[in-house]
Enzyme design. Sequence first.
Site, short mmCIF file in Angstrom:
data_model
loop_
_atom_site.label_atom_id
_atom_site.label_comp_id
_atom_site.label_asym_id
_atom_site.label_seq_id
_atom_site.Cartn_x
_atom_site.Cartn_y
_atom_site.Cartn_z
N ASP A 18 3.01 -1.41 0.59
CA ASP A 18 4.01 -0.81 1.47
C ASP A 18 4.32 0.62 1.04
O ASP A 18 3.48 1.32 0.49
CB ASP A 18 5.27 -1.68 1.46
CG ASP A 18 5.97 -1.71 2.80
OD1 ASP A 18 6.47 -0.66 3.23
OD2 ASP A 18 6.04 -2.79 3.42
N SER A 65 8.16 -7.53 10.01
CA SER A 65 8.09 -7.14 8.60
C SER A 65 8.85 -8.14 7.75
O SER A 65 8.35 -8.64 6.73
CB SER A 65 8.70 -5.74 8.41
OG SER A 65 7.86 -4.74 8.87
#
Length: 412
Positions: free
Chosen positions: A68, A261
């Site tokens: 990420d 997410s």
Amino acid sequence: MSPFTRVAGRRAAALLGAMSAVVATWTVAAPAATADDMRSRQWYLDAMKADELWKVATGKGITVAVIDSGVDSTLPELRGKVLPGRNFETGGLGRVDDKDTDRHGTNMALAIAGSGADGGVKGIAPSATILPVKTGANSNAGWGPTYKGIRYAVDNGARVINISRAGPALTEETADWQATVDYARKKGALIFAGAGNDGSGGAVYPASIPGVVAVGAVDNKGKVAKFSNHGSYLALAAPGVEMPGRCTQDKTQFCALSGTSHSTAIASGAAALIWSAHPDWTANQVLRVMMETAGHNGPVPSKYIGYGTIRPAQVLLEGKGNPGDPNVNPLLAAQGVSNSPTSQASKPSQTSPSPENTGASGNGQAKDNNQAAEPDEGGFPLWAIAASAVAVVALIGFGVVAGVRRRASTDA
């Protein structure tokens, strides 16, 4: 309420194409939330019977890689839980620093393994270890850093790979993606990826790559979130609506965030939780019990929730789910895809690194019909037990940002 627009543009031939996002925001001046305040807002923990789960397993011994924007290990909830990691946004030179200004990766880490310290977010697997792998939030480098990051993660002890990102499926990238996923499978890791937040039925990377566990989002009533993408590649669903996290503009404030997410992070954390209770299982066996115990009330698999909404309590508290053949990936088998990349190597090493020796800083019982087969159908009220708490997230206790982060170019 002050709306604003964030636009992430990119050429169609580049990583993910031109995408845009509109997020509505509002802030309420209020005292800092207490631990009890925060817990009341984490409706999904009660729905998943987290307090009982943690008596059986906490994720200890399992490393989860967060591919990420980086992870801020200085937050109270993450202190002592985060490994140095690697920054592939800068070519893989150096560890991941704590300057996650986007805070997307930080929020994924919190949802997975936050300790809840100082009234903060508590993760579903609070004793899991986080391996941050920074690949860039708005990088023009393409998927290249992600390929390298995944390989680095599995080579450094990560059993679970969390990729809360989604982008258009470009044909020329398929071979690179498949090779990377196959490598991770050979190393015995599970890869979870977000389905995306466009509410569309188009395939996205990396969720649609065979061997990746694609995760959709459901709300506190068990209904499919309208923003959650759908398609035949969906494997599982998890909570992804009104999820507390650190605000992008001010990390001292908490925000209500929605998106696949978060559902991906919850699924990753649940896998870590199950694996910590059954360290001898392979990735295939962990995935199989998650699929077998997932809740659904429609066709299986469903294009909206795959095999259903995750229910780790069924595995850890009820003893349900047959781990089965350690060498057969149940998702690939169901899809008629060869399992050849997976072998006995799919049982990873029992040894997992820890931050300490590397210098790094439900109340409701799940049932079989807890998920709608269509987005607008009623779902099982597994999540409804905390609905009243969710309703006041934007009104009491802390500053709130609401809305779906639809920067599909970086966030799932």
